[in-house]
Scaffold this active site. Structure first.
Site, mmCIF file in Angstrom:
data_model
loop_
_atom_site.group_PDB
_atom_site.id
_atom_site.type_symbol
_atom_site.label_atom_id
_atom_site.label_comp_id
_atom_site.label_asym_id
_atom_site.label_seq_id
_atom_site.Cartn_x
_atom_site.Cartn_y
_atom_site.Cartn_z
ATOM 1 N N TYR A 29 -83.065 -72.705 2.595
ATOM 2 C CA TYR A 29 -84.015 -71.707 2.101
ATOM 3 C C TYR A 29 -85.284 -72.317 1.517
ATOM 4 O O TYR A 29 -86.159 -71.585 1.051
ATOM 5 C CB TYR A 29 -83.355 -70.841 1.015
ATOM 6 C CG TYR A 29 -82.081 -70.176 1.455
ATOM 7 C CD1 TYR A 29 -82.080 -69.214 2.462
ATOM 8 C CD2 TYR A 29 -80.862 -70.523 0.874
ATOM 9 C CE1 TYR A 29 -80.906 -68.613 2.871
ATOM 10 C CE2 TYR A 29 -79.685 -69.923 1.271
ATOM 11 C CZ TYR A 29 -79.706 -68.969 2.268
ATOM 12 O OH TYR A 29 -78.547 -68.370 2.681
ATOM 13 N N HIS A 34 -89.009 -66.036 0.740
ATOM 14 C CA HIS A 34 -88.341 -65.562 -0.472
ATOM 15 C C HIS A 34 -88.306 -66.628 -1.568
ATOM 16 O O HIS A 34 -87.950 -66.331 -2.706
ATOM 17 C CB HIS A 34 -86.911 -65.143 -0.124
ATOM 18 C CG HIS A 34 -86.483 -63.854 -0.744
ATOM 19 N ND1 HIS A 34 -87.342 -62.917 -1.281
ATOM 20 C CD2 HIS A 34 -85.236 -63.315 -0.903
ATOM 21 C CE1 HIS A 34 -86.665 -61.883 -1.742
ATOM 22 N NE2 HIS A 34 -85.393 -62.103 -1.534
ATOM 23 N N ASN A 81 -80.338 -61.880 -5.703
ATOM 24 C CA ASN A 81 -79.969 -60.599 -6.297
ATOM 25 C C ASN A 81 -79.126 -60.741 -7.563
ATOM 26 O O ASN A 81 -78.738 -59.738 -8.160
ATOM 27 C CB ASN A 81 -79.248 -59.714 -5.275
ATOM 28 C CG ASN A 81 -77.965 -60.341 -4.749
ATOM 29 O OD1 ASN A 81 -77.811 -61.555 -4.758
ATOM 30 N ND2 ASN A 81 -77.057 -59.517 -4.272
ATOM 31 N N ASN A 127 -85.047 -57.239 -5.336
ATOM 32 C CA ASN A 127 -83.739 -57.219 -5.990
ATOM 33 C C ASN A 127 -83.560 -58.300 -7.041
ATOM 34 O O ASN A 127 -82.698 -58.180 -7.911
ATOM 35 C CB ASN A 127 -82.621 -57.291 -4.952
ATOM 36 C CG ASN A 127 -82.390 -55.937 -4.300
ATOM 37 O OD1 ASN A 127 -82.837 -54.899 -4.796
ATOM 38 N ND2 ASN A 127 -81.706 -55.935 -3.177
#
Length: 227
Positions: A29, A34, A81, A127
């Protein structure tokens, strides 16, 4: 309990500023949309020679000084989240008041590279912010939103935010992340109100034509990582 013990045990608000960047842990990631919050923290750490490697309260943290202020740079190591778990624990442990707490994160409602500062507000569908508001019990804390551009037609939102930036978008994002660093410096020097007055008046970044091929994230990842 004696007087000394009472004084020693009194809760005292910290003069520490928490600068929290949101993202997802794991090498897969590292350069995704994000993880813009993490990337801005990395830039701050490099610029001010702060090592963000100590693991505590479910986060990687590093202490240092920016603009004459004591800061803790924070990268929660929960999935997005669940970001509020780490943030709540750190805020409560160090008794950090709301005006000394800033969160940096990605925003699909802003063009790539544009930033927006806010003192409070709803989660806006993010979120990570949703979980922070839920666990902190308040929506009053500083935010630096970094635009990543609107999701193209035909894309699932989770697939979009978990994808990497294309070559055309990266120059805009480099500029946006530098503006986010500048925003942190303004907040620490002059406060959120002046920082908002200065940074929110910046011209809008041009929208980039995005015609990437949609690549779906694995189903098990999409369950854990929310936009």
């Amino acid at each position: 309990m004696g007087l000394f013990d009472k004084i020693r045990n009194q809760k005292k608000e910290s003069d520490l500023f928490l600068i929290v960047g949101l993202g997802n842990p794991g090498k897969e990631y590292e350069q995704t949309k994000h993880n813009v919050g993490f990337l801005v923290i990395d830039r701050l750490a490099k610029k001010y020679d702060i090592t963000v490697t100590k693991f505590q309260h479910k986060a990687l943290v590093g202490n240092g000084e920016i603009a004459g202020r004591k800061v803790m740079l924070v990268k929660p190591q929960t999935f997005m989240n669940l970001s509020g778990e780490s943030v709540r624990d750190i805020v409560n442990f160090y008794k950090v008041p709301q005006e000394r707490f800033v969160v940096i994160y990605d925003d699909t409602s802003l063009p790539a590279g544009q930033i927006r500062l806010r003192e409070k507000g709803s989660h806006g569908g993010h979120n990570g912010i949703r979980n922070i508001i839920q666990l902190m019990g308040t929506d009053v804390f500083g935010r630096i939103k970094v635009g990543i551009g609107e999701k193209p037609n035909g894309w699932d939102l989770a697939d979009y935010v978990l994808a990497k930036f294309d070559a055309d978008t990266m120059p805009l994002m480099e500029s946006g992340m530098e503006k986010a660093v500048e925003a942190v410096e303004w907040i620490l020097r002059r406060g959120m109100s002046e920082a908002m007055n200065r940074m929110n008046q910046r011209p809008k970044a041009p929208k980039v034509k995005q015609q990437p091929q949609a690549v779906q994230a694995p189903a098990e990842i999409k369950k854990e990582v929310e936009a």
